[in-house]
Design a protein around this motif. Structure first.
Motif, PDB file in Angstrom:
ATOM      1  N   SER A  52       0.851  -1.180   0.000  1.00 21.21           N
ATOM      2  CA  SER A  52       0.000   0.000   0.000  1.00 21.21           C
ATOM      3  C   SER A  52       0.897   1.244   0.000  1.00 21.21           C
ATOM      4  O   SER A  52       2.003   1.220   0.547  1.00 21.21           O
ATOM      5  N   PRO A  53       0.431   2.354  -0.567  1.00 22.43           N
ATOM      6  CA  PRO A  53       1.234   3.576  -0.561  1.00 22.43           C
ATOM      7  C   PRO A  53       1.262   4.291   0.793  1.00 22.43           C
ATOM      8  O   PRO A  53       2.040   5.231   0.975  1.00 22.43           O
ATOM      9  N   TYR A  54       0.446   3.868   1.758  1.00 19.59           N
ATOM     10  CA  TYR A  54       0.426   4.528   3.057  1.00 19.59           C
ATOM     11  C   TYR A  54       1.765   4.325   3.764  1.00 19.59           C
ATOM     12  O   TYR A  54       2.387   3.268   3.650  1.00 19.59           O
ATOM     13  N   ASP A  55       2.195   5.341   4.516  1.00 19.62           N
ATOM     14  CA  ASP A  55       3.529   5.345   5.126  1.00 19.62           C
ATOM     15  C   ASP A  55       3.828   4.085   5.938  1.00 19.62           C
ATOM     16  O   ASP A  55       4.891   3.484   5.800  1.00 19.62           O
ATOM     17  N   ARG A  56       2.910   3.670   6.804  1.00 19.63           N
ATOM     18  CA  ARG A  56       3.176   2.529   7.678  1.00 19.63           C
ATOM     19  C   ARG A  56       3.329   1.226   6.902  1.00 19.63           C
ATOM     20  O   ARG A  56       4.126   0.370   7.269  1.00 19.63           O
ATOM     21  N   PRO A  80      -6.628   0.689   3.108  1.00 20.72           N
ATOM     22  CA  PRO A  80      -7.544   0.067   4.065  1.00 20.72           C
ATOM     23  C   PRO A  80      -8.954  -0.222   3.556  1.00 20.72           C
ATOM     24  O   PRO A  80      -9.518  -1.277   3.853  1.00 20.72           O
ATOM     25  N   ASP A  81      -9.533   0.685   2.799  1.00 18.94           N
ATOM     26  CA  ASP A  81     -10.931   0.525   2.411  1.00 18.94           C
ATOM     27  C   ASP A  81     -11.133   0.208   0.933  1.00 18.94           C
ATOM     28  O   ASP A  81     -12.233   0.367   0.408  1.00 18.94           O
ATOM     29  N   ASP A  82     -10.080  -0.269   0.264  1.00 16.53           N
ATOM     30  CA  ASP A  82     -10.231  -0.611  -1.150  1.00 16.53           C
ATOM     31  C   ASP A  82     -11.074  -1.870  -1.326  1.00 16.53           C
ATOM     32  O   ASP A  82     -11.312  -2.626  -0.386  1.00 16.53           O
ATOM     33  N   ILE A 102       1.781  -9.452  -0.019  1.00 18.48           N
ATOM     34  CA  ILE A 102       0.994  -8.220  -0.011  1.00 18.48           C
ATOM     35  C   ILE A 102       1.078  -7.602   1.374  1.00 18.48           C
ATOM     36  O   ILE A 102       0.767  -8.261   2.365  1.00 18.48           O
ATOM     37  N   VAL A 103       1.511  -6.348   1.449  1.00 19.35           N
ATOM     38  CA  VAL A 103       1.599  -5.617   2.715  1.00 19.35           C
ATOM     39  C   VAL A 103       0.539  -4.518   2.687  1.00 19.35           C
ATOM     40  O   VAL A 103       0.615  -3.592   1.888  1.00 19.35           O
ATOM     41  N   SER A 104      -0.450  -4.655   3.572  1.00 17.07           N
ATOM     42  CA  SER A 104      -1.564  -3.722   3.549  1.00 17.07           C
ATOM     43  C   SER A 104      -2.136  -3.528   4.957  1.00 17.07           C
ATOM     44  O   SER A 104      -1.383  -3.571   5.928  1.00 17.07           O
ATOM     45  N   HIS A 105      -3.425  -3.319   5.049  1.00 14.54           N
ATOM     46  CA  HIS A 105      -4.093  -2.859   6.267  1.00 14.54           C
ATOM     47  C   HIS A 105      -5.354  -3.663   6.540  1.00 14.54           C
ATOM     48  O   HIS A 105      -5.934  -4.252   5.634  1.00 14.54           O
ATOM     49  N   MET A 106      -5.814  -3.577   7.790  1.00 11.22           N
ATOM     50  CA  MET A 106      -7.176  -4.011   8.109  1.00 11.22           C
ATOM     51  C   MET A 106      -8.102  -2.894   7.635  1.00 11.22           C
ATOM     52  O   MET A 106      -7.716  -1.736   7.692  1.00 11.22           O
TER      53      MET A 106
END
Length: 156
Positions: A52-56, A80-82, A102-106
């Motif tokens: 994901s492009p988000y910093d974390r 997160p909300d895709d 894949i590195v992403s979010h809840m």
């Protein structure tokens, strides 16, 4: 047979915007542990890393790339909300011979693993920060994957 590792970013602190939230010192340690765990999996050798492009997520992906020596690609549609359905469709079109991380979010990571393993739109699992689900499948489609491991910090 193909391999997919789905990774949630490490612990993040507050940020001015959600996109700018960065890893805490604990989150950095978690990300490094995730990277070491992934590097120890021979089935993931030569994997591509999507982040994901988000910093974390970028910080977590960098720790993974440093440990695994894999190639990194930033993917704008795994925030997160895709849309999980759109991601599954994209995965279905991939050749499964090259492993993918894949590195992403809840909630995206939980919904993705639930969809690939269980097949139903409502399926999903909870992920701890820096949690990893390791999946195996012949095709990345809903209900076609088998969960081979699920780990979180400390990645033993």
């Amino acid at each position: 047979m193909g391999w997919l590792a789905v990774v949630r970013h490490g612990e993040a602190g507050p940020g001015r915007t959600d996109r700018e939230r960065r890893l805490t010192p604990r989150g950095e340690h978690e990300a490094q542990g995730a990277g070491r765990w992934l590097a120890a999996r021979p089935e993931l050798e030569g994997a591509m890393v999507w982040a994901s492009p988000y910093d974390r997520a970028q910080q977590t992906a960098q720790a993974v790339v440093e440990a695994t020596r894999c190639d990194l690609e930033t993917v704008d549609t795994i925030t997160p909300d895709d849309d999980v359905d759109a991601l599954v469709e994209r995965l279905t079109a991939l050749e499964v011979s090259r492993p993918l991380i894949i590195v992403s979010h809840m909630p995206l990571v939980g919904a993705l693993v639930g969809r690939l393993v269980e097949g139903s739109p409502g399926a999903g699992i909870a992920f701890p920060t820096a949690g990893i689900a390791l999946l195996e499948a012949d095709v990345w489609a809903a209900g076609c994957a088998t969960s081979r491991a699920f780990v979180g910090p400390p990645h033993a």
